[in-house]
Design a protein around this motif. Structure first.
Motif, PDB file in Angstrom:
ATOM      1  N   GLY A  62      50.900  50.012  34.369  1.00 16.18           N
ATOM      2  CA  GLY A  62      49.998  50.720  34.571  1.00 16.18           C
ATOM      3  C   GLY A  62      50.131  51.206  35.998  1.00 16.18           C
ATOM      4  N   VAL A  63      49.366  52.062  36.456  1.00 12.38           N
ATOM      5  CA  VAL A  63      49.363  52.687  37.892  1.00 12.38           C
ATOM      6  C   VAL A  63      48.733  51.812  38.575  1.00 12.38           C
ATOM      7  N   PRO A  64      49.402  51.677  40.184  1.00  8.57           N
ATOM      8  CA  PRO A  64      48.732  50.770  41.360  1.00  8.57           C
ATOM      9  C   PRO A  64      47.313  50.655  41.149  1.00  8.57           C
ATOM     10  N   GLY A  65      46.614  49.677  41.275  1.00  9.44           N
ATOM     11  CA  GLY A  65      45.154  49.547  41.090  1.00  9.44           C
ATOM     12  C   GLY A  65      44.448  49.210  39.773  1.00  9.44           C
ATOM     13  N   VAL A  66      45.225  49.483  38.673  1.00  5.39           N
ATOM     14  CA  VAL A  66      44.811  49.503  37.419  1.00  5.39           C
ATOM     15  C   VAL A  66      44.359  48.195  37.022  1.00  5.39           C
ATOM     16  N   GLY A  67      44.987  47.074  37.746  1.00  4.32           N
ATOM     17  CA  GLY A  67      44.652  45.639  37.540  1.00  4.32           C
ATOM     18  C   GLY A  67      45.476  44.867  37.024  1.00  4.32           C
ATOM     19  N   LYS A  68      46.966  45.282  37.226  1.00  2.18           N
ATOM     20  CA  LYS A  68      48.195  44.607  36.564  1.00  2.18           C
ATOM     21  C   LYS A  68      48.168  42.873  37.006  1.00  2.18           C
ATOM     22  N   SER A  69      47.933  42.766  38.426  1.00  3.45           N
ATOM     23  CA  SER A  69      48.258  41.639  38.750  1.00  3.45           C
ATOM     24  C   SER A  69      46.974  40.528  38.443  1.00  3.45           C
ATOM     25  N   THR A  70      45.766  41.253  38.215  1.00  2.00           N
ATOM     26  CA  THR A  70      44.501  40.416  37.887  1.00  2.00           C
ATOM     27  C   THR A  70      44.819  40.261  36.482  1.00  2.00           C
ATOM     28  N   PHE A  71      45.119  41.310  35.710  1.00  2.00           N
ATOM     29  CA  PHE A  71      45.145  40.874  34.344  1.00  2.00           C
ATOM     30  C   PHE A  71      46.437  39.876  33.860  1.00  2.00           C
ATOM     31  N   THR A 107      51.432  35.784  45.938  1.00  2.00           N
ATOM     32  CA  THR A 107      50.158  35.762  46.551  1.00  2.00           C
ATOM     33  C   THR A 107      49.232  36.623  45.984  1.00  2.00           C
ATOM     34  N   ARG A 108      49.555  37.485  44.978  1.00  2.00           N
ATOM     35  CA  ARG A 108      48.593  38.332  44.140  1.00  2.00           C
ATOM     36  C   ARG A 108      48.191  37.434  42.974  1.00  2.00           C
ATOM     37  N   MET A 109      48.700  36.479  42.684  1.00  2.00           N
ATOM     38  CA  MET A 109      48.358  35.677  41.365  1.00  2.00           C
ATOM     39  C   MET A 109      48.323  34.202  42.029  1.00  2.00           C
ATOM     40  N   ILE A 200      42.393  49.303  28.130  1.00  2.00           N
ATOM     41  CA  ILE A 200      41.591  49.739  28.858  1.00  2.00           C
ATOM     42  C   ILE A 200      41.017  48.814  29.669  1.00  2.00           C
ATOM     43  N   ASN A 201      41.476  48.483  30.975  1.00  2.00           N
ATOM     44  CA  ASN A 201      41.010  47.338  31.768  1.00  2.00           C
ATOM     45  C   ASN A 201      39.737  47.964  32.685  1.00  2.00           C
ATOM     46  N   LYS A 202      38.975  47.096  33.235  1.00  2.00           N
ATOM     47  CA  LYS A 202      37.975  47.121  34.074  1.00  2.00           C
ATOM     48  C   LYS A 202      36.609  47.568  33.140  1.00  2.00           C
ATOM     49  N   ALA A 203      36.780  46.934  31.832  1.00  2.00           N
ATOM     50  CA  ALA A 203      35.429  47.466  31.074  1.00  2.00           C
ATOM     51  C   ALA A 203      34.343  46.481  31.232  1.00  2.00           C
ATOM     52  N   ASP A 204      33.997  46.421  32.483  1.00  2.00           N
ATOM     53  CA  ASP A 204      32.745  45.541  32.788  1.00  2.00           C
ATOM     54  C   ASP A 204      31.663  46.413  33.663  1.00  2.00           C
ATOM     55  N   GLY A 205      30.585  45.627  33.850  1.00  2.00           N
ATOM     56  CA  GLY A 205      29.378  46.343  34.642  1.00  2.00           C
ATOM     57  C   GLY A 205      29.093  47.630  34.090  1.00  2.00           C
ATOM     58  N   CYS A 239      39.171  45.595  27.881  1.00  2.00           N
ATOM     59  CA  CYS A 239      39.211  44.222  28.626  1.00  2.00           C
ATOM     60  C   CYS A 239      38.539  44.369  29.801  1.00  2.00           C
ATOM     61  N   SER A 240      38.206  43.134  30.431  1.00  2.00           N
ATOM     62  CA  SER A 240      38.127  42.896  31.916  1.00  2.00           C
ATOM     63  C   SER A 240      38.852  41.839  32.395  1.00  2.00           C
ATOM     64  N   ALA A 241      39.865  42.136  33.259  1.00  2.00           N
ATOM     65  CA  ALA A 241      40.735  41.013  33.671  1.00  2.00           C
ATOM     66  C   ALA A 241      39.864  40.371  34.782  1.00  2.00           C
ATOM     67  N   LEU A 242      38.922  40.911  35.423  1.00  2.00           N
ATOM     68  CA  LEU A 242      38.105  40.393  36.233  1.00  2.00           C
ATOM     69  C   LEU A 242      37.220  39.229  35.967  1.00  2.00           C
ATOM     70  N   VAL A 243      36.352  39.654  34.896  1.00  2.00           N
ATOM     71  CA  VAL A 243      35.670  38.579  34.219  1.00  2.00           C
ATOM     72  C   VAL A 243      36.104  37.984  32.780  1.00  2.00           C
TER      73      VAL A 243
HETATM   74  P1  GDP Z   1      47.340  46.068  40.449  1.00  2.00           P
HETATM   75  O1  GDP Z   1      48.007  47.146  41.604  1.00  2.00           O
HETATM   76  O2  GDP Z   1      47.564  46.871  39.219  1.00  2.00           O
HETATM   77  O3  GDP Z   1      48.292  44.903  40.416  1.00  2.00           O
HETATM   78  O4  GDP Z   1      45.821  45.901  40.477  1.00  2.00           O
HETATM   79  P2  GDP Z   1      45.153  44.597  41.319  1.00  2.00           P
HETATM   80  O5  GDP Z   1      45.297  43.467  40.160  1.00  2.00           O
HETATM   81  O6  GDP Z   1      45.612  44.358  42.376  1.00  2.00           O
HETATM   82  O7  GDP Z   1      43.613  45.260  41.075  1.00  2.00           O
HETATM   83  C1  GDP Z   1      43.209  46.255  41.764  1.00  2.00           C
HETATM   84  C2  GDP Z   1      41.782  45.915  42.078  1.00  2.00           C
HETATM   85  O8  GDP Z   1      41.107  46.367  40.995  1.00  2.00           O
HETATM   86  C3  GDP Z   1      41.290  44.681  42.729  1.00  2.00           C
HETATM   87  O9  GDP Z   1      40.414  44.951  43.678  1.00  2.00           O
HETATM   88  C4  GDP Z   1      40.883  44.079  41.570  1.00  2.00           C
HETATM   89  O10 GDP Z   1      39.910  42.981  42.080  1.00  2.00           O
HETATM   90  C5  GDP Z   1      40.214  45.060  40.734  1.00  2.00           C
HETATM   91  N1  GDP Z   1      40.341  44.659  39.164  1.00  2.00           N
HETATM   92  C6  GDP Z   1      41.254  44.264  38.496  1.00  2.00           C
HETATM   93  N2  GDP Z   1      40.898  44.085  37.222  1.00  2.00           N
HETATM   94  C7  GDP Z   1      39.519  44.222  37.437  1.00  2.00           C
HETATM   95  C8  GDP Z   1      38.811  44.315  36.211  1.00  2.00           C
HETATM   96  O11 GDP Z   1      38.834  44.065  35.047  1.00  2.00           O
HETATM   97  N3  GDP Z   1      37.253  44.816  36.436  1.00  2.00           N
HETATM   98  C9  GDP Z   1      36.871  45.177  37.967  1.00  2.00           C
HETATM   99  N4  GDP Z   1      35.554  45.546  37.963  1.00  2.00           N
HETATM  100  N5  GDP Z   1      37.714  45.223  38.911  1.00  2.00           N
HETATM  101  C10 GDP Z   1      38.979  44.819  38.503  1.00  2.00           C
END
Ligand code: GDP
Length: 331
Positions: A62-71, A107-109, A200-205, A239-243
């Protein structure tokens, strides 16, 4: 203090008993390009191989910022929480150049990095994609022999790295952003063809509706594509990796995929095909390396390239002269 040199027996025993320090050193060994290390590493790998192979191997891109490490953190914690042992590896051929890996970074996880049932290893900075991929495949043998039953391989879409990672895992997952209208714009051409699952990540709020809409559009897009695997039609999830919502459904789909392939009898066949392609990839890499490093070839190349540029000779004649200099007279 200087660390004690480990014998092949030491490496095998340490890896098999799950000794984290020895696992880390075994990986450093397989990452090394020094001939003596390569030889030792192969001896070790031959002994570890019978104990490897039982893990779920999952590629994540996934592109940078998509939430890979959070996921990966959310999925990893979900898995260790239900008794799995999770290894996170990364394939990032640019990590050497950018001075430090952005992927597979502890440090990201932060939570997963401290979990004793998780093992996180950043990308080797071996330079070429072929070199990084080789090290990662061999690292997979090490962590599986150490008892990790889930291996997550993270990659970012640089050049051919997704295709390379898709060919070393059982299932390949692409993380996406919820977006309106131009969902299909941001993804690299060809990525849908190799994805077993889109998430599809970030499916929240505020994003919930947009994520659902994106999911519908991707389902439509996948529908008109030729199915790459006859035994599996790619799935689209949100999904929402965050919540930490929808993570268990993602894992459920990974298991479903494996069951589908096993039921069809194609799971072992897929892995066998990957092993054979890996062998030939190494043959090609090493042949090219040997060719490019050959003194007579090196001496000849500048004038041949110039002659081809100037039209004084044809590319075919120049190619023949290079191969002759390398010692291949009838290629
Ligand atoms: P990576 O570059 O793909 O590894 O992305 P990161 O895991 O670093 O996440 C990039 C940004 O998106 C961070 O600010 C995360 O907190 C945010 N983020 C990741 N997953 C989610 C999610 O499921 N929902 C929301 N709202 N934000 C998210």
């Amino acid at each position: 203090p200087r660390r004690r040199t480990l014998s092949v027996d030491d490496y095998v025993a340490g890896v098999r008993s799950g000794d984290r320090a020895v696992i880390a050193r075994a990986i450093t060994l397989v990452e090394s390009r020094k001939p003596a290390h390569r030889e030792l590493a192969q001896e070790m790998l031959v002994r570890l191989l019978p104990h490897a192979g039982a893990a779920h191997r999952v590629g994540i891109t996934g592109v940078p910022g998509v939430g890979k490490s959070t996921f990966i953190e959310a999925l990893g914690k979900h898995l260790t929480g239900s008794g799995h042992k999770v290894a996170v590896l990364a394939v990032d051929p640019t990590s050497g150049r950018s001075g430090g890996s952005i992927l597979g970074d502890k440090t990201r996880m932060t939570d997963l990095g401290q979990d004793e049932n998780a093992f996180i290893r950043p990308s080797p900075s071996a330079g070429t994609l072929g070199g990084v991929a080789r090290a990662t495949r061999e690292t997979m043998v090490v962590v599986e022999a150490a008892g990790f039953d889930v291996v997550l391989v993270e990659t970012v879409g640089v050049g051919q790295s997704e295709v390379t990672v898709a060919d070393m895992v059982d299932m390949f997952m692409v993380l996406m952003l919820p977006g309106a209208g131009d969902e299909l714009q941001g993804i690299k051409k060809g990525i849908l063809e190799i994805a077993d699952m889109l998430v599809i990540n970030k499916a929240d709020g505020d994003n919930k509706d947009r994520a659902q809409r994106a999911a519908r559009e991707y389902k439509g897009a996948l529908h008109i594509l030729q199915q790459a695997d006859p035994d599996w039609s790619p799935r689209v999830l949100t999904c929402s990796a965050l919540v930490e919502q929808g993570i268990d459904e993602v894992w459920g789909t990974v298991k479903e995929h494996r069951q589908a392939l096993e039921a069809a009898g194609s799971f072992e066949r897929k892995r066998a095909g990957q092993q054979v392609r890996w062998m030939w990839a190494m043959v090609r890499d090493r042949l090219i390396g040997a060719l490019e490093g050959h003194p007579e070839v090196k001496a000849l190349v500048p004038e041949l390239e110039a002659a081809v540029v100037d039209g004084d000779t044809t590319p075919a004649v120049a190619a023949t002269r290079i191969l002759e200099a390398f010692g291949l007279d009838h290629a």
